[in-house]
Scaffold this active site. Sequence first.
Site, PDB file in Angstrom:
ATOM      1  N   ASP A  67       2.001   5.427   6.312  1.00 49.89           N
ATOM      2  CA  ASP A  67       2.642   4.795   7.468  1.00 49.89           C
ATOM      3  C   ASP A  67       4.151   4.635   7.282  1.00 49.89           C
ATOM      4  O   ASP A  67       4.679   4.825   6.185  1.00 49.89           O
ATOM      5  CB  ASP A  67       1.993   3.431   7.763  1.00 49.89           C
ATOM      6  CG  ASP A  67       1.622   2.655   6.497  1.00 49.89           C
ATOM      7  OD1 ASP A  67       2.218   2.922   5.432  1.00 49.89           O
ATOM      8  OD2 ASP A  67       0.744   1.787   6.564  1.00 49.89           O
ATOM      9  N   ASP A 136      -5.342  -9.468   6.756  1.00 52.57           N
ATOM     10  CA  ASP A 136      -6.224  -9.440   7.938  1.00 52.57           C
ATOM     11  C   ASP A 136      -7.248  -8.300   7.866  1.00 52.57           C
ATOM     12  O   ASP A 136      -7.903  -7.990   8.850  1.00 52.57           O
ATOM     13  CB  ASP A 136      -5.401  -9.350   9.235  1.00 52.57           C
ATOM     14  CG  ASP A 136      -4.605  -8.040   9.359  1.00 52.57           C
ATOM     15  OD1 ASP A 136      -4.708  -7.177   8.455  1.00 52.57           O
ATOM     16  OD2 ASP A 136      -3.893  -7.871  10.365  1.00 52.57           O
ATOM     17  N   HIS A 138      -6.659  -5.075   7.239  1.00 48.14           N
ATOM     18  CA  HIS A 138      -6.232  -3.739   7.673  1.00 48.14           C
ATOM     19  C   HIS A 138      -6.118  -2.758   6.506  1.00 48.14           C
ATOM     20  O   HIS A 138      -5.851  -3.152   5.379  1.00 48.14           O
ATOM     21  CB  HIS A 138      -4.924  -3.790   8.484  1.00 48.14           C
ATOM     22  CG  HIS A 138      -3.688  -4.110   7.701  1.00 48.14           C
ATOM     23  ND1 HIS A 138      -2.671  -4.868   8.220  1.00 48.14           N
ATOM     24  CD2 HIS A 138      -3.278  -3.779   6.439  1.00 48.14           C
ATOM     25  CE1 HIS A 138      -1.698  -4.969   7.333  1.00 48.14           C
ATOM     26  NE2 HIS A 138      -2.043  -4.317   6.236  1.00 48.14           N
ATOM     27  N   GLU A 143      -4.724  -2.322  12.467  1.00 43.38           N
ATOM     28  CA  GLU A 143      -4.922  -3.766  12.596  1.00 43.38           C
ATOM     29  C   GLU A 143      -6.296  -4.065  13.203  1.00 43.38           C
ATOM     30  O   GLU A 143      -6.942  -3.165  13.747  1.00 43.38           O
ATOM     31  CB  GLU A 143      -3.813  -4.334  13.494  1.00 43.38           C
ATOM     32  CG  GLU A 143      -2.401  -4.130  12.946  1.00 43.38           C
ATOM     33  CD  GLU A 143      -2.084  -5.019  11.737  1.00 43.38           C
ATOM     34  OE1 GLU A 143      -3.007  -5.416  11.002  1.00 43.38           O
ATOM     35  OE2 GLU A 143      -0.887  -5.317  11.539  1.00 43.38           O
TER      36      GLU A 143
END
Length: 261
Positions: A67, A136, A138, A143
């Site tokens: 990313d 979270d 991910h 997400e």
Amino acid sequence: MEVIIKETYDLMSKAAAEAVASLINSKPNAVLGLATGSTPLGLYRELARMHKSDGLDFSQVTTFNLDEYVGLTKDHPQSYHYFMHENLFKHINIPPQNVYIPSGTTTNYRAFCAWFERRIEEVGGIDLQLLGIGSDGHIAFNEPSSSLGSRTRIKTLARQTIEDNARFFDRIEDVPVYAITMGVGTILEARQILFLANGENKAAAVAAAVEGPVTSMITASALQLHPDTICYLDRPAAGKLKMIDYYEWIQAKRPGAPKTA
Ligand code: F6R
């Protein structure tokens, strides 16, 4: 999923680096998928050391990063281009033309993402993908609620991720809201996955990913569908696993296990 728990971050990083080095030694033109963030720093340090001291050769290796933040130029100190150069590429002998990192500044995101996916295919797919996990749940910047079949695309970061990553920026307002990220579907096509996590603040996400239901609310849980994922944890990151005794029993019994190959 195989779960390997090491007492410290350093031991975890070294064990994962050995797995990467063993692939490169057996397949010198291996294709690696790389992650950024705090988690793989120890692993990258160890790969750099292996290059310098043991001659680990990256001259035929190709890499694809997961990313990049949208809007950050390659030389921005918080860009993932910069991170990879500083923490790995400048310490090893990988040819620059073998390095692929999503562009944060392309003017045609759709075409760029399609090209990135095509390049992965053209080089024969990713042999080994490194992953960290967000608090979270991910993987890459997929997400919660991301499609488990998603491909490389633009993604809006969750507030939690922006808060987590604010530590790298002067002000939270400077954290980009968008990123280009490989999709969960892209990641699951890698032949092998090394999934790393350290620290107590990752323990809940790790437990949900490894032992919870497969759900787009914890995109790392999709790794349960992958046939060859090894999860490397330090002791604090393993702190909320229910089956910890079994994972450690498996590792203790490994030397006597029937040979399968
Ligand atoms: C980074 C990436 C992210 C990180 C995750 C954990 O390329 O794709 O998914 O792996 O946010 O970040 P750290 O390691 O900083 O806790």
